[in-house]
Design an enzyme around this catalytic site. Sequence first.
Site, PDB file in Angstrom:
ATOM      1  CB  SER A 131      -0.901   0.004   1.237  1.00  0.00           C
ATOM      2  OG  SER A 131      -1.519   1.254   1.422  1.00  0.00           O
ATOM      3  CE1 TYR A 176      -4.478  -2.064   4.799  1.00  0.00           C
ATOM      4  CE2 TYR A 176      -3.622   0.092   4.180  1.00  0.00           C
ATOM      5  CZ  TYR A 176      -4.093  -1.154   3.830  1.00  0.00           C
ATOM      6  OH  TYR A 176      -4.196  -1.500   2.504  1.00  0.00           O
TER       7      TYR A 176
END
Length: 330
Positions: free
Chosen positions: A130, A155
């Site tokens: 990501s 995350y």
Amino acid sequence: MKVLVTGAAGFIGFHLSKALIERGDDVVGVDNLNDYYDVQLKHDRLAILAGHEKVQNFRFIKLALQDRDGVNDLFKDNNFDVVVNLAAQAGVRYSIDNPQTYVDSNLVGFVNILEGCRNTKVKHFVYASSSSVYGMNTKQPFSIDDRVDFPISLYAATKKSNELIAHSYSHLYNIPTTGLRFFTVYGPMGRPDMAYYKFTKAILEGKAINVYNNGEMERDFTYIDDIIEGIVRITDKVPACTNSDITKAKAPYKLYNIGNNKPVTLRRFITAIENECGVKANETLMPMQAGDVPSTFANVDDLIDSINFKPDTSIEEGIKNFVRWYKKYV
């Protein structure tokens, strides 16, 4: 090829599975169908795959990746050429209140999949990282050569951990691994927790939208078709065993940014949605949320050099396609 796609009922996983079966690959799709967002949308995605004219090329298995025995059986019962791991607990903000969910899915599940690849000698392991790994980096555009040691959300930390774990498996067991740092993916059949989906829904329903950081943000929005084209090409691009100037740890390991290479202001983004909806948004200005970053911008030079591809769908074209789908679907 025979390809395992984890997170096959998810946004990117659905589109990838569809693209792979259309080109003739045999695809096994895995998903745990959790209720992080509307499960009906996941079932609707799977229904499209099940109704495809090449449905014989697709098989779905409901499975959570943290189920070690289930994952072991999955690999024993199949002879996968390529594994594309898109399954993960998504969402930066959700990770602040639900950390254990991210550990179970994004770390434990990730290692279980890598163990399956190691034990069955998978030829190429491709996984979703990501743009969030870049955190508050001020140097732009973000390059895969930049340090990413300071995540500002759990995350992001799990995604950086995935990259580290993948490298160790590549080095120790000679498993070719490729990590893909996605930049704000959007498009039809997308996730309801994403801003473009929330904004479209609220604007069409005459409700206010929350605009964080007073709208002073930029995102490198990347249309789903561009993301899928990049993934499909990369599955065929098995990384060679190399090392860098700063380490002697050889590994068949590679990282890529997949982004549009054209940051868009939140204002232009909202305007594109307003134009397609034919309605002016009622905005509620909000401060920056914890875990958010002011800007993302992908350097995609390595992507161009390796697979001769660069995402190029404009935000106006992409939003037009999404809003048309949304009106029809909802």
